[in-house]
Design a protein around this motif. Structure first.
Motif, PDB file in Angstrom:
ATOM      1  N   VAL A 242      38.171  95.897 -66.413  1.00 21.44           N
ATOM      2  CA  VAL A 242      38.542  97.195 -65.859  1.00 21.44           C
ATOM      3  C   VAL A 242      39.584  96.995 -64.774  1.00 21.44           C
ATOM      4  O   VAL A 242      39.404  96.193 -63.847  1.00 21.44           O
ATOM      5  CB  VAL A 242      37.305  97.932 -65.302  1.00 21.44           C
ATOM      6  N   VAL A 243      40.692  97.716 -64.867  1.00 21.67           N
ATOM      7  CA  VAL A 243      41.772  97.570 -63.883  1.00 21.67           C
ATOM      8  C   VAL A 243      41.383  98.236 -62.563  1.00 21.67           C
ATOM      9  O   VAL A 243      41.481  97.623 -61.486  1.00 21.67           O
ATOM     10  CB  VAL A 243      43.076  98.184 -64.445  1.00 21.67           C
ATOM     11  N   ARG A 244      40.948  99.472 -62.628  1.00 23.21           N
ATOM     12  CA  ARG A 244      40.546 100.192 -61.421  1.00 23.21           C
ATOM     13  C   ARG A 244      39.021 100.353 -61.453  1.00 23.21           C
ATOM     14  O   ARG A 244      38.488 101.258 -62.075  1.00 23.21           O
ATOM     15  CB  ARG A 244      41.235 101.549 -61.374  1.00 23.21           C
ATOM     16  N   ARG A 245      38.355  99.473 -60.775  1.00 26.44           N
ATOM     17  CA  ARG A 245      36.901  99.428 -60.809  1.00 26.44           C
ATOM     18  C   ARG A 245      36.331 100.395 -59.771  1.00 26.44           C
ATOM     19  O   ARG A 245      36.591 100.280 -58.575  1.00 26.44           O
ATOM     20  CB  ARG A 245      36.411  98.009 -60.569  1.00 26.44           C
ATOM     21  N   ARG A 246      35.508 101.339 -60.260  1.00 26.63           N
ATOM     22  CA  ARG A 246      34.973 102.384 -59.401  1.00 26.63           C
ATOM     23  C   ARG A 246      33.479 102.219 -59.104  1.00 26.63           C
ATOM     24  O   ARG A 246      32.947 102.921 -58.253  1.00 26.63           O
ATOM     25  CB  ARG A 246      35.191 103.753 -60.066  1.00 26.63           C
TER      26      ARG A 246
END
Length: 574
Positions: free
Chosen positions: A266-270
């Motif tokens: 995942v590039v933008r891990r939330r």
């Protein structure tokens, strides 16, 4: 023309590369297609199931040994080529093993885990990438093979239609094309892509980010919230969880660790706040799992698949423990744990799922037989002791049959040796009430159980054990069942009411079916709920101070506390 020539050249080069890189796997795919030809052309009439069933395991074995010995000495490389002997050995194997849970576990769990472990990749990101590479190669190879097949069939059927080609050749070409696409083309296309996927570094995309961040992860959080709320309900109500919750928690935990594994792409891990503490969030559902398993085993005993569920629970517990510390948080260790656990239960006799489940079901059957009073002094089943009129024993009988039936399915010799019956059907055959036998055999259906409890009892006069005591009575009448005065004794049962008439037409008895049973209970100094009342000797006779009635046939309902039907044989007066 040059483009077509280049395409054909590239295709041949790719296939030669696959054959050189994966010679055993290529040979297996060709071997599978050759088997189809043998059976389709009736060269071999009946192909053993073992030959077909061994193919997936052989392919996994080839990939695993190939990964282990690719850079090994030539002598060790012989192990890889020896895998080709497995299909040949399968011709001599019996088909029984391929019907067991051992085969299912081997083909679906042990073989894939062995392949992943053979690559000896400990680092998490790389391990997950390799697992995805195999899946991706298989899926894309299958799609390409399917598209190629559909394109060929479209062209072929166009030719068939335009030139009027009919007959068996059309079906033959269609069968050969379909089988070649599935058995040979699909594996070869997957293998041609595999190295590129294994050597590449998987990268996240906007699509994967959207799928993981906005669909899968939120769904997982909602599921976790549901399990937490259920846990609070159990805590405040102070009850045990239902047995099926173990399966729900197992699915949740599998999804939890799978989605956590995919977070590395995942590039933008939330959701790092959640997945970095996955073990802590998994602990309450894990407690629910073990409580549900304990409840399930206590209610129904162990079966093969329930043993494997416990194994999955053990693997989940180990996984949660491993991920409590960063140094031990490795998916490779989880794979190794799963492989050892499933291998132990599948192949070590004493710890096998079959042995554990047979011991459990035998002990359960003994306990239930003792509770229902069916064990004799020698510890065998005495089916003559079955009491069909005691409704409190119905569920015990049903549970006992489920254990006997399991033993029948898995070890008839054990059933005969321990309980003295050759088949579980003997237990069902011992019940005279077919509705009751149906309920016990087919499970906990409320409609059937209601039918069993409410079913009327049937008694005939030849079932009486005690002779009819007619002392003190002077006159005997054999009444006819008519509603008009024909100059002889008669009786009627219209309106669920018994009326007796002397030959002169004088009515000497009028009682409803319910009153008759109430009177009989009072005469026997018992209650209407007492099972002792519902016997042939009690219900086939009715007495007053001046009258004795003997019934030829009666039906009575314990649930409604009344007769439901009756025929008078004779009656006596003083």
């Amino acid at each position: 023309m040059n483009r077509l020539k280049r395409f054909l050249t590239d295709t041949v080069d790719a296939l030669l590369h696959v054959a050189g890189r994966y010679p055993v796997e290529t040979a297996l795919s060709l071997y599978a297609f050759a088997l189809f030809i043998l059976t389709h052309e009736r060269i071999v009439d009946d192909l053993p199931e073992a030959v077909v069933g061994i193919m997936p395991i052989t392919l996994y074995a080839a990939l695993a040994t190939g990964a282990l010995t690719r850079r090994a000495a030539p002598r060790l490389r012989l192990v890889y080529y020896a895998v080709t002997l497995l299909p040949a050995l399968s011709w001599a194997m019996g088909e029984a093993w391929f019907q067991t849970s051992q085969y299912v576990i081997t083909a679906s769990i042990l073989a894939p885990l062995a392949l992943l472990m053979a690559r000896r990749t400990v680092q998490n990101r790389r391990f997950v990438g390799e697992a995805l590479a195999y899946v991706e190669a298989g899926v894309i190879g299958g799609i390409f093979a399917l598209v190629t097949l559909l394109a060929f069939l479209a062209i072929f059927h166009s030719v068939v239609y335009i030139f009027g080609i009919w007959g068996s050749v059309v079906n033959d070409v269609r069968s050969y094309a379909s089988s070649f696409a599935v058995l040979t083309l699909w594996p070869l296309l997957a293998l041609s892509m595999l190295d590129r996927f294994l050597d590449g570094e998987p990268q996240g995309t906007k699509t994967s980010d959207a799928l993981l961040n906005y669909i899968l992860a939120p769904a997982l959080l909602v599921y976790a919230a549901i399990l937490y709320l259920y846990g609070l309900q159990i805590l405040f109500a102070w009850t045990l969880p239902i047995g099926g919750v173990a399966y729900l928690v197992f699915g949740f935990t599998i999804a939890l660790f799978a989605i956590r594994a995919l977070q590395v792409f995942v590039v933008r891990r939330r959701y790092d706040w959640f997945f970095d503490r996955v073990s802590y969030f998994a602990l309450p559902p894990l407690v629910l799992f073990w409580a549900g398993v304990a409840q399930r085993v206590a209610d129904y005993g162990l079966t093969d698949w329930r043993v494997y569920l416990i194994i999955c629970g053990a693997i989940m517990t180990v996984s949660v423990g491993l991920f409590l510390a960063r140094r031990t948080a490795r998916y490779y260790y989880i794979a190794g744990t799963a492989f050892v656990c499933f291998l132990t239960t599948a192949y070590i006799p004493y710890f096998s799922a079959s042995a554990l489940s047979l011991r459990s079901q035998t002990a359960r059957a003994e306990r239930l037989a003792r509770e229902t009073g069916l064990l004799d002094a020698a510890g065998r089943l005495d089916l003559a002791r079955i009491d069909e009129r005691d409704t409190t024993l119905i569920e015990g009988y049903r549970e006992l049959y489920s254990s006997l039936d399991y033993l029948d399915d898995n070890d008839t010799l054990l059933l005969a040796d321990r309980f003295g019956i050759s088949r579980s059907a003997e237990f069902i055959d011992a019940f005279q009430n077919t509705a009751l036998g149906h309920h016990i055999r087919w499970g906990d259906y409320d409609a059937v159980l209601t039918e069993v409890i409410d079913a009327p009892l049937h008694f005939l006069d030849n079932e009486r054990r005690d002779p009819l005591d007619i002392a003190g009575y002077r006159h005997c009448y054999a009444p006819a069942s008519v509603s008009y005065d024909n100059g002889r004794a008669r009786y009627t049962t219209s309106g669920d009411t018994l009326r007796l008439y002397l030959p002169d037409g004088c009515e000497i008895l009028r009682r409803s079916f319910a009153e008759l049973l109430h009177d009989r209970a009072a005469q026997q100094q018992t209650t209407l709920d007492d099972e002792a009342l519902y016997t042939a000797d009690n219900l086939l006779v009715y007495r007053t101070d001046s009258l004795l009635v003997s019934f030829r046939r009666v039906e009575a309902s314990r649930h409604e506390h009344r007769y439901t039907d009756l025929d008078v044989d004779i009656f006596f007066t003083k």
